[in-house]
Design a protein around this motif. Structure first.
Motif, PDB file in Angstrom:
ATOM      1  N   SER A 162     -11.430   3.331   8.274  1.00 51.52           N
ATOM      2  CA  SER A 162     -11.325   3.624   9.716  1.00 51.52           C
ATOM      3  C   SER A 162     -11.358   2.317  10.520  1.00 51.52           C
ATOM      4  N   GLY A 163     -11.258   2.413  11.817  1.00 46.25           N
ATOM      5  CA  GLY A 163     -11.245   1.210  12.647  1.00 46.25           C
ATOM      6  C   GLY A 163     -10.117   1.237  13.659  1.00 46.25           C
ATOM      7  N   ARG A 164      -9.669   0.039  14.046  1.00 46.46           N
ATOM      8  CA  ARG A 164      -8.638  -0.055  15.097  1.00 46.46           C
ATOM      9  C   ARG A 164      -7.663  -1.180  14.748  1.00 46.46           C
ATOM     10  N   LYS A 218      -7.061   0.681   7.410  1.00 46.80           N
ATOM     11  CA  LYS A 218      -7.671   1.574   8.409  1.00 46.80           C
ATOM     12  C   LYS A 218      -7.822   2.989   7.846  1.00 46.80           C
TER      13      LYS A 218
END
Ligand code: FAD
Length: 266
Positions: A58-60, A54
């Motif tokens: 990026s992201g979740r 992440k």
């Protein structure tokens, strides 16, 4: 957009307290009530890898756990380490599962959660330690999976090269996302939660779902969904006996070997 990553975490008894686990031989049960619990150690490595992914793309990160809600050590620790949200699966219908029923429960919840690019599991747990849940879950989701993962390198945002332990060496495997990876302790050193991370836990989303919420057919979960049943539990207690051999070093070794043969140990 970034990566949608799911990390499967199991809460297990603290290994320092394994000796306190009781066996009810008559009722065929293992009793671990009251024993301190932790996140399964390899699941911390799985989460660490997700956090690094992440940080790069990026992201979740969502963590998911099937188990009783009474103590939430594993979920709290995962959120404090940096997971964005947690899903807890609890229902009396989930009780008494074998690994397949566990994988089915996770599968139904994932169907409700939506698509993930990467799913991380620990390679095995320190309590039941079958190393089956990850591969079974990947099979149900119909996605590729690699176990015994020691290193993950992104070729690009859509494909990976992973190194997996293999007999006395290792194997490199290329695969496309979505995929499920079961990781070993060699993969990384998990970070410790920061004070800020711990303080932020109460603000993070924790979803609690039962069988109805994930539309899990009751014949797939818990004891009903299990194809393996414990038919008996046997307690094994190892004792220790000390014998001191007298004489010179050579005599001591000869006497020790003779004694071990006499006892049938060698
Ligand atoms: C006959 C039988 C009866 C059982 N009865 C019970 C019972 O009554 N109550 C009970 O609690 N257990 C019971 N178990 C144990 C239960 O099946 C296992 O705890 C569970 O399936 C996980 O298996 P494992 O620990 O071997 O996981 P492994 O396959 O070794 O775990 C690999 C990875 O899968 C993920 N994972 C495993 N379990 C979970 C989970 N619960 N949530 C999220 N991720 C997970 C983690 O990432 C973990 O590192 C029973 C097992 C058998 C064989």
């Amino acid at each position: 957009m970034g990566l949608e990553i799911l990390v499967c975490i199991k809460q297990v008894p603290h290994p320092d307290h394994f000796s306190e686990i009781q066996v009810d031989v008559g009722r065929g049960r293992v009793i671990g009530a009251g024993i301190p619990v932790i996140m399964n150690p390899l699941d911390r490595h799985a989460l660490e890898e997700a956090l690094r992914n992440k940080e790069r793309f990026s992201g979740r990160i969502t963590v998911i756990r099937m188990g009783r809600p009474r103590l939430q050590k594993a979920v709290e620790e995962a959120l404090a380490m940096g997971a964005d949200r947690a899903v807890l699966l609890y229902d009396t219908a989930f009780a008494g599962p074998d690994t397949l029923a566990t994988a089915f429960t996770l599968f139904h919840a994932i169907q409700r959660l939506g698509k993930f690019d990467l799913i991380y599991c620990g390679n095995e747990t320190v309590d039941s330690g079958t190393a089956q849940v990850g591969p079974q879950l990947a099979e149900l989701l119909d996605i590729p999976q690699v176990s015994s993962v020691q290193e993950v390198s992104f070729v690009d945002e859509k494909s990976l090269e992973v190194r997996r332990a293999w007999e006395h060496g290792h194997m490199k495997v290329r695969l496309k996302l979505p995929t499920l990876l079961s990781v070993t302790r060699d993969i990384n050193t998990p970070r410790l939660p920061t004070v800020q991370g711990i303080m932020g836990v109460p603000q993070k989303e924790v979803i609690i779902w039962n069988a109805e919420a994930i539309q899990a057919p009751l014949e797939n979960v818990g004891l009903n969904g299990s194809s393996i049943y414990a038919t008996g539990v046997h307690e094994f207690r190892a004792g220790r006996r000390r014998e001191i051999m007298q004489g010179s070093t050579g005599e001591k070794v000869r006497r020790a070997v003779a004694r071990l043969k006499e006892l049938g140990a060698i």
